[in-house]
Design a protein around this motif. Structure first.
Motif, PDB file in Angstrom:
ATOM      1  N   ARG A   6       0.945  -1.282   0.127  1.00 59.22           N
ATOM      2  CA  ARG A   6       0.107   0.001  -0.031  1.00 59.22           C
ATOM      3  C   ARG A   6       0.937   1.386   0.002  1.00 59.22           C
ATOM      4  O   ARG A   6       1.959   1.107   0.763  1.00 59.22           O
ATOM      5  CB  ARG A   6      -0.814  -0.169   1.236  1.00 59.22           C
ATOM      6  N   MET A   7       0.605   2.250  -0.785  1.00 57.98           N
ATOM      7  CA  MET A   7       1.437   3.456  -1.013  1.00 57.98           C
ATOM      8  C   MET A   7       0.566   4.735  -0.797  1.00 57.98           C
ATOM      9  O   MET A   7      -0.758   4.692  -0.505  1.00 57.98           O
ATOM     10  CB  MET A   7       1.951   3.403  -2.374  1.00 57.98           C
ATOM     11  N   PRO A   8       1.058   6.068  -0.838  1.00 54.42           N
ATOM     12  CA  PRO A   8       0.271   7.225  -0.801  1.00 54.42           C
ATOM     13  C   PRO A   8      -0.693   7.097  -2.195  1.00 54.42           C
ATOM     14  O   PRO A   8      -0.577   6.357  -2.854  1.00 54.42           O
ATOM     15  CB  PRO A   8       1.281   8.236  -0.992  1.00 54.42           C
ATOM     16  N   PRO A   9      -1.597   8.052  -2.028  1.00 52.47           N
ATOM     17  CA  PRO A   9      -2.579   8.176  -3.067  1.00 52.47           C
ATOM     18  C   PRO A   9      -1.947   8.268  -4.313  1.00 52.47           C
ATOM     19  O   PRO A   9      -0.980   8.925  -4.532  1.00 52.47           O
ATOM     20  CB  PRO A   9      -3.327   9.329  -2.693  1.00 52.47           C
ATOM     21  N   TRP A  10      -2.497   7.569  -5.363  1.00 48.78           N
ATOM     22  CA  TRP A  10      -1.814   7.401  -6.775  1.00 48.78           C
ATOM     23  C   TRP A  10      -0.290   6.794  -6.918  1.00 48.78           C
ATOM     24  O   TRP A  10       0.224   7.039  -7.838  1.00 48.78           O
ATOM     25  CB  TRP A  10      -1.967   8.657  -7.373  1.00 48.78           C
ATOM     26  N   HIS A  11      -0.177   6.273  -5.827  1.00 52.41           N
ATOM     27  CA  HIS A  11       1.225   5.534  -5.755  1.00 52.41           C
ATOM     28  C   HIS A  11       0.928   4.007  -5.700  1.00 52.41           C
ATOM     29  O   HIS A  11       0.450   3.519  -4.957  1.00 52.41           O
ATOM     30  CB  HIS A  11       2.270   6.153  -4.749  1.00 52.41           C
ATOM     31  N   GLU A  12       1.776   3.549  -6.401  1.00 50.82           N
ATOM     32  CA  GLU A  12       1.722   1.879  -6.419  1.00 50.82           C
ATOM     33  C   GLU A  12       2.894   1.205  -7.093  1.00 50.82           C
ATOM     34  O   GLU A  12       3.240   1.514  -8.207  1.00 50.82           O
ATOM     35  CB  GLU A  12       0.373   1.344  -6.840  1.00 50.82           C
ATOM     36  N   HIS A  13       3.330   0.096  -6.545  1.00 52.29           N
ATOM     37  CA  HIS A  13       4.260  -0.673  -7.048  1.00 52.29           C
ATOM     38  C   HIS A  13       3.637  -1.655  -7.976  1.00 52.29           C
ATOM     39  O   HIS A  13       2.603  -2.385  -7.516  1.00 52.29           O
ATOM     40  CB  HIS A  13       5.135  -1.304  -5.954  1.00 52.29           C
ATOM     41  N   VAL A  14       4.234  -1.992  -8.994  1.00 54.31           N
ATOM     42  CA  VAL A  14       3.606  -2.933 -10.072  1.00 54.31           C
ATOM     43  C   VAL A  14       4.766  -4.081 -10.397  1.00 54.31           C
ATOM     44  O   VAL A  14       6.006  -3.333 -10.489  1.00 54.31           O
ATOM     45  CB  VAL A  14       2.935  -2.592 -11.042  1.00 54.31           C
ATOM     46  N   ARG A  15       4.650  -5.073 -10.530  1.00 51.34           N
ATOM     47  CA  ARG A  15       5.532  -6.052 -11.169  1.00 51.34           C
ATOM     48  C   ARG A  15       5.038  -6.490 -12.724  1.00 51.34           C
ATOM     49  O   ARG A  15       3.795  -7.159 -12.559  1.00 51.34           O
ATOM     50  CB  ARG A  15       5.875  -7.172 -10.321  1.00 51.34           C
ATOM     51  N   LEU A  16       5.798  -6.183 -13.682  1.00 51.50           N
ATOM     52  CA  LEU A  16       5.119  -6.774 -14.875  1.00 51.50           C
ATOM     53  C   LEU A  16       5.472  -8.027 -15.153  1.00 51.50           C
ATOM     54  O   LEU A  16       6.278  -8.770 -14.408  1.00 51.50           O
ATOM     55  CB  LEU A  16       5.884  -5.869 -15.987  1.00 51.50           C
ATOM     56  N   ALA A  17       4.939  -8.848 -16.280  1.00 52.75           N
ATOM     57  CA  ALA A  17       5.001  -9.861 -16.558  1.00 52.75           C
ATOM     58  C   ALA A  17       6.565 -10.598 -16.863  1.00 52.75           C
ATOM     59  O   ALA A  17       6.887 -11.770 -16.677  1.00 52.75           O
ATOM     60  CB  ALA A  17       4.233 -10.276 -17.737  1.00 52.75           C
ATOM     61  N   ASN A  18       7.399  -9.727 -17.207  1.00 52.07           N
ATOM     62  CA  ASN A  18       8.705  -9.986 -17.197  1.00 52.07           C
ATOM     63  C   ASN A  18       9.644  -9.801 -15.974  1.00 52.07           C
ATOM     64  O   ASN A  18      10.873  -9.988 -16.179  1.00 52.07           O
ATOM     65  CB  ASN A  18       9.426  -9.273 -18.488  1.00 52.07           C
ATOM     66  N   GLY A  19       8.871  -9.688 -15.012  1.00 52.98           N
ATOM     67  CA  GLY A  19       9.682  -9.385 -13.677  1.00 52.98           C
ATOM     68  C   GLY A  19      10.062  -8.185 -13.146  1.00 52.98           C
ATOM     69  O   GLY A  19      10.581  -7.976 -12.178  1.00 52.98           O
ATOM     70  N   ARG A  20      10.033  -6.967 -14.020  1.00 53.97           N
ATOM     71  CA  ARG A  20      10.414  -5.779 -13.887  1.00 53.97           C
ATOM     72  C   ARG A  20       9.665  -5.016 -13.009  1.00 53.97           C
ATOM     73  O   ARG A  20       8.438  -5.140 -13.263  1.00 53.97           O
ATOM     74  CB  ARG A  20      10.630  -4.961 -15.347  1.00 53.97           C
ATOM     75  N   ASP A  21      10.204  -4.453 -11.851  1.00 56.92           N
ATOM     76  CA  ASP A  21       9.286  -3.694 -10.943  1.00 56.92           C
ATOM     77  C   ASP A  21       9.234  -2.115 -11.228  1.00 56.92           C
ATOM     78  O   ASP A  21      10.307  -1.536 -11.713  1.00 56.92           O
ATOM     79  CB  ASP A  21       9.931  -3.739  -9.494  1.00 56.92           C
ATOM     80  N   LEU A  22       8.171  -1.866 -11.409  1.00 59.28           N
ATOM     81  CA  LEU A  22       7.944  -0.206 -11.588  1.00 59.28           C
ATOM     82  C   LEU A  22       7.263   0.481 -10.558  1.00 59.28           C
ATOM     83  O   LEU A  22       6.300   0.027  -9.799  1.00 59.28           O
ATOM     84  CB  LEU A  22       7.236   0.047 -12.837  1.00 59.28           C
ATOM     85  N   LEU A  23       7.196   1.736 -10.499  1.00 64.86           N
ATOM     86  CA  LEU A  23       6.416   2.596  -9.540  1.00 64.86           C
ATOM     87  C   LEU A  23       5.680   3.494 -10.219  1.00 64.86           C
ATOM     88  O   LEU A  23       5.963   4.226 -11.309  1.00 64.86           O
ATOM     89  CB  LEU A  23       7.458   3.368  -8.609  1.00 64.86           C
ATOM     90  N   ILE A  24       4.295   3.336 -10.332  1.00 64.14           N
ATOM     91  CA  ILE A  24       3.513   4.258 -10.832  1.00 64.14           C
ATOM     92  C   ILE A  24       3.211   5.447  -9.936  1.00 64.14           C
ATOM     93  O   ILE A  24       2.771   5.133  -8.824  1.00 64.14           O
ATOM     94  CB  ILE A  24       2.134   3.433 -10.926  1.00 64.14           C
ATOM     95  N   ARG A  25       3.335   6.590 -10.246  1.00 63.90           N
ATOM     96  CA  ARG A  25       3.041   7.820  -9.421  1.00 63.90           C
ATOM     97  C   ARG A  25       2.703   8.936  -9.896  1.00 63.90           C
ATOM     98  O   ARG A  25       3.074   9.186 -11.412  1.00 63.90           O
ATOM     99  CB  ARG A  25       4.320   8.030  -8.520  1.00 63.90           C
TER     100      ARG A  25
END
Length: 199
Positions: A6-25
């Motif tokens: 859980r992250m601050p509003p409109w922040h989230e960590h996602v892991r793509l199908a290729n295993g790469r971690d991204l931060l949406i913010r």
């Protein structure tokens, strides 16, 4: 694509199908430099699909405009490396802007070919629509090249309808948003049997 933590509003960590971690913010002014750097890695067709015309570079002025949205009418998200803004490479940008009448909002999404085809565009689009609903926008739309069939298919799968435009080579995809549900009025409390009774 999986979400975690859980992250601050409109922040989230996602892991793509290729295993790469991204931060949406939400986009930050510090992202201007990394966005200019990422622009040089884009293919010409990617640039044309996002900006609807060829561009050789993203100028500093353009980058600063993109990274400083007006909070009263604009909203922009990036999918970036999970590093501090200014250091993180930006792989995707999603933006929406409300018209002066407050009823319509135009979106634009760019996902780099390095991370395309993994559900990120759909995820970002849903976030833009969610934000628009919160602002009581009635209609979300975007202009898409006729040749950009993946974007048209994505929009159709999310309920957008296709409209013709006067401009050759472009189509308009439109999503009508349901009006917000009125809050249920609370019923007055009934008097108890003892209310008004003489003691």
């Amino acid at each position: 694509m999986a979400r975690r933590n859980r992250m601050p509003p409109w922040h989230e960590h996602v892991r793509l199908a290729n295993g790469r971690d991204l931060l949406i913010r939400p986009i930050r002014p510090e992202d201007a430099g990394p966005m200019q750097a990422a622009f040089t890695l884009l293919e010409p067709d990617e640039i044309r699909q996002r900006f609807l015309h060829p561009m050789k570079e993203l100028s500093r002025q353009q980058a600063e405009q993109l990274t400083r949205p007006d909070p009263r009418r604009d909203f922009a998200l990036v999918a970036a490396e999970p590093l501090p803004p200014g250091e993180a490479l930006v792989g995707a940008v999603a933006r929406i802007s409300i018209h002066d009448d407050g009823r319509e909002a135009e979106f634009a999404i760019l996902v780099s070919h390095y991370i395309n085809g993994m559900g990120l565009g759909r995820h970002l689009m849903r976030r833009l629509v969610r934000w628009a609903k919160g602002r009581k926008v009635q209609r979300v739309y975007g202009h898409v090249l006729e040749s950009n069939l993946p974007m048209q298919a994505l929009a159709a799968s999310l309920g957008f309808r296709r409209e013709a435009t006067p401009e050759a080579g472009l189509v308009r995809v439109v999503l009508d948003l349901p009006p917000p549900k009125p809050k249920a009025a609370s019923l007055p409390s009934l008097p108890s049997e003892t209310d008004g009774a003489k003691t």
